[in-house]
Design a protein around this motif. Structure first.
Motif, PDB file in Angstrom:
ATOM      1  N   ALA A 289     -12.500  17.426  79.780  1.00  0.00           N
ATOM      2  CA  ALA A 289     -12.721  18.736  79.165  1.00  0.00           C
ATOM      3  C   ALA A 289     -14.058  19.331  79.604  1.00  0.00           C
ATOM      4  N   LEU A 290     -15.083  18.483  79.724  1.00  0.00           N
ATOM      5  CA  LEU A 290     -16.388  18.955  80.220  1.00  0.00           C
ATOM      6  C   LEU A 290     -16.229  19.576  81.598  1.00  0.00           C
ATOM      7  N   SER A 291     -15.575  18.842  82.473  1.00  0.00           N
ATOM      8  CA  SER A 291     -15.394  19.306  83.846  1.00  0.00           C
ATOM      9  C   SER A 291     -14.581  20.601  83.894  1.00  0.00           C
ATOM     10  N   HIS A 292     -13.471  20.639  83.159  1.00  0.00           N
ATOM     11  CA  HIS A 292     -12.610  21.814  83.160  1.00  0.00           C
ATOM     12  C   HIS A 292     -13.239  23.014  82.450  1.00  0.00           C
ATOM     13  N   SER A 293     -14.273  22.769  81.664  1.00  0.00           N
ATOM     14  CA  SER A 293     -14.982  23.859  80.988  1.00  0.00           C
ATOM     15  C   SER A 293     -16.132  24.395  81.831  1.00  0.00           C
ATOM     16  N   GLY A 294     -16.308  23.827  83.019  1.00  0.00           N
ATOM     17  CA  GLY A 294     -17.363  24.299  83.905  1.00  0.00           C
ATOM     18  C   GLY A 294     -18.659  23.519  83.815  1.00  0.00           C
ATOM     19  N   TYR A 295     -18.672  22.452  83.049  1.00  0.00           N
ATOM     20  CA  TYR A 295     -19.872  21.627  82.899  1.00  0.00           C
ATOM     21  C   TYR A 295     -19.798  20.419  83.843  1.00  0.00           C
ATOM     22  N   HIS A 296     -19.680  20.712  85.131  1.00  0.00           N
ATOM     23  CA  HIS A 296     -19.512  19.667  86.149  1.00  0.00           C
ATOM     24  C   HIS A 296     -20.732  18.758  86.242  1.00  0.00           C
ATOM     25  N   GLU A 297     -21.902  19.333  86.205  1.00  0.00           N
ATOM     26  CA  GLU A 297     -23.130  18.544  86.316  1.00  0.00           C
ATOM     27  C   GLU A 297     -23.253  17.568  85.140  1.00  0.00           C
ATOM     28  N   GLN A 298     -22.913  18.024  83.954  1.00  0.00           N
ATOM     29  CA  GLN A 298     -22.993  17.179  82.772  1.00  0.00           C
ATOM     30  C   GLN A 298     -21.968  16.046  82.851  1.00  0.00           C
ATOM     31  N   GLU A 299     -20.779  16.376  83.308  1.00  0.00           N
ATOM     32  CA  GLU A 299     -19.728  15.363  83.454  1.00  0.00           C
ATOM     33  C   GLU A 299     -20.148  14.313  84.473  1.00  0.00           C
ATOM     34  N   GLU A 300     -20.691  14.742  85.595  1.00  0.00           N
ATOM     35  CA  GLU A 300     -21.125  13.801  86.630  1.00  0.00           C
ATOM     36  C   GLU A 300     -22.276  12.929  86.146  1.00  0.00           C
ATOM     37  N   LEU A 301     -23.152  13.483  85.345  1.00  0.00           N
ATOM     38  CA  LEU A 301     -24.265  12.720  84.801  1.00  0.00           C
ATOM     39  C   LEU A 301     -23.763  11.571  83.916  1.00  0.00           C
ATOM     40  N   ILE A 302     -22.807  11.863  83.053  1.00  0.00           N
ATOM     41  CA  ILE A 302     -22.249  10.841  82.162  1.00  0.00           C
ATOM     42  C   ILE A 302     -21.365   9.877  82.928  1.00  0.00           C
ATOM     43  N   ASN A 303     -20.614  10.394  83.871  1.00  0.00           N
ATOM     44  CA  ASN A 303     -19.608   9.609  84.588  1.00  0.00           C
ATOM     45  C   ASN A 303     -20.123   9.182  85.955  1.00  0.00           C
ATOM     46  N   SER A 304     -21.370   8.775  86.024  1.00  0.00           N
ATOM     47  CA  SER A 304     -22.001   8.491  87.317  1.00  0.00           C
ATOM     48  C   SER A 304     -21.389   7.295  88.032  1.00  0.00           C
ATOM     49  N   THR A 305     -20.473   6.567  87.404  1.00  0.00           N
ATOM     50  CA  THR A 305     -19.798   5.473  88.090  1.00  0.00           C
ATOM     51  C   THR A 305     -18.954   5.995  89.252  1.00  0.00           C
ATOM     52  N   LYS A 306     -18.607   7.276  89.223  1.00  0.00           N
ATOM     53  CA  LYS A 306     -17.868   7.856  90.344  1.00  0.00           C
ATOM     54  C   LYS A 306     -18.644   7.670  91.641  1.00  0.00           C
ATOM     55  N   THR A 307     -19.933   7.911  91.584  1.00  0.00           N
ATOM     56  CA  THR A 307     -20.781   7.750  92.764  1.00  0.00           C
ATOM     57  C   THR A 307     -20.768   6.295  93.213  1.00  0.00           C
ATOM     58  N   HIS A 308     -20.883   5.377  92.250  1.00  0.00           N
ATOM     59  CA  HIS A 308     -20.886   3.960  92.595  1.00  0.00           C
ATOM     60  C   HIS A 308     -19.536   3.521  93.150  1.00  0.00           C
ATOM     61  N   ASP A 309     -18.443   4.045  92.597  1.00  0.00           N
ATOM     62  CA  ASP A 309     -17.123   3.701  93.115  1.00  0.00           C
ATOM     63  C   ASP A 309     -16.981   4.142  94.566  1.00  0.00           C
ATOM     64  N   LYS A 310     -17.438   5.337  94.859  1.00  0.00           N
ATOM     65  CA  LYS A 310     -17.351   5.830  96.233  1.00  0.00           C
ATOM     66  C   LYS A 310     -18.234   5.002  97.153  1.00  0.00           C
ATOM     67  N   ALA A 311     -19.427   4.667  96.684  1.00  0.00           N
ATOM     68  CA  ALA A 311     -20.331   3.860  97.506  1.00  0.00           C
ATOM     69  C   ALA A 311     -19.746   2.481  97.753  1.00  0.00           C
ATOM     70  N   GLY A 312     -19.023   1.941  96.769  1.00  0.00           N
ATOM     71  CA  GLY A 312     -18.425   0.618  96.923  1.00  0.00           C
ATOM     72  C   GLY A 312     -17.315   0.598  97.955  1.00  0.00           C
ATOM     73  N   ASN A 313     -16.721   1.743  98.249  1.00  0.00           N
ATOM     74  CA  ASN A 313     -15.637   1.820  99.219  1.00  0.00           C
ATOM     75  C   ASN A 313     -16.118   2.242 100.613  1.00  0.00           C
ATOM     76  N   SER A 314     -17.416   2.404 100.766  1.00  0.00           N
ATOM     77  CA  SER A 314     -17.966   2.822 102.053  1.00  0.00           C
ATOM     78  C   SER A 314     -18.404   1.605 102.858  1.00  0.00           C
ATOM     79  N   TYR A 315     -18.219   1.676 104.124  1.00  0.00           N
ATOM     80  CA  TYR A 315     -18.620   0.598 105.006  1.00  0.00           C
ATOM     81  C   TYR A 315     -19.499   1.156 106.101  1.00  0.00           C
ATOM     82  N   VAL A 316     -20.460   0.373 106.513  1.00  0.00           N
ATOM     83  CA  VAL A 316     -21.343   0.768 107.602  1.00  0.00           C
ATOM     84  C   VAL A 316     -21.094  -0.210 108.735  1.00  0.00           C
ATOM     85  N   TYR A 317     -20.739   0.305 109.881  1.00  0.00           N
ATOM     86  CA  TYR A 317     -20.512  -0.528 111.047  1.00  0.00           C
ATOM     87  C   TYR A 317     -21.664  -0.359 112.011  1.00  0.00           C
ATOM     88  N   LEU A 318     -22.218  -1.448 112.448  1.00  0.00           N
ATOM     89  CA  LEU A 318     -23.331  -1.415 113.401  1.00  0.00           C
ATOM     90  C   LEU A 318     -22.850  -1.816 114.778  1.00  0.00           C
TER      91      LEU A 318
END
Length: 107
Positions: A78-107
């Motif tokens: 509801a926060l996100s759909h009401s236009g409070y994207h920044e607030q939703e991302e602040l509370i739900n910051s695991t999204k960032t960690h989930d994305k980081a966990g699926n990233s790989y760096v190849y050297l």
């Protein structure tokens, strides 16, 4: 009972409460979205709706902090759909960690 992730989201709400209360300046749209939720208790929403305008966000956050993970997810959606994207991302910051966990760096 809150899951580990639900608990951490509740902790983020507590830690950022002052910011959330001041930045969610139009709670009526958010509350309106929550009235359509099948999991959000309607009696709690009625209690929040009748509160003075300046106390609505405070009461809503207090309830969500203690609620189930399903209610927490409805609130975040509801926060996100009401236009409070920044607030939703602040509370739900695991999204960032989930994305980081699926990233790989190849050297």
């Amino acid at each position: 009972m809150l899951s580990e992730f639900g608990h951490s989201k509740a902790c983020r709400i507590k830690a950022c409460r002052r910011y959330l209360v001041s930045s969610i300046d139009e709670p009526n749209k958010l509350i309106s979205m929550l009235t359509r939720s099948a999991t959000f208790p309607q009696d709690k929403l009625k209690e929040i709706i009748v509160a003075p305008n300046h106390q609505r966000v405070e009461k809503l956050l207090s309830f969500v902090e203690q609620a189930s993970s399903t209610v927490m997810e409805d609130f975040l959606s509801a926060l996100s759909h009401s236009g409070y994207h920044e607030q939703e991302e602040l509370i739900n910051s695991t999204k960032t960690h989930d994305k980081a966990g699926n990233s790989y760096v190849y050297l």
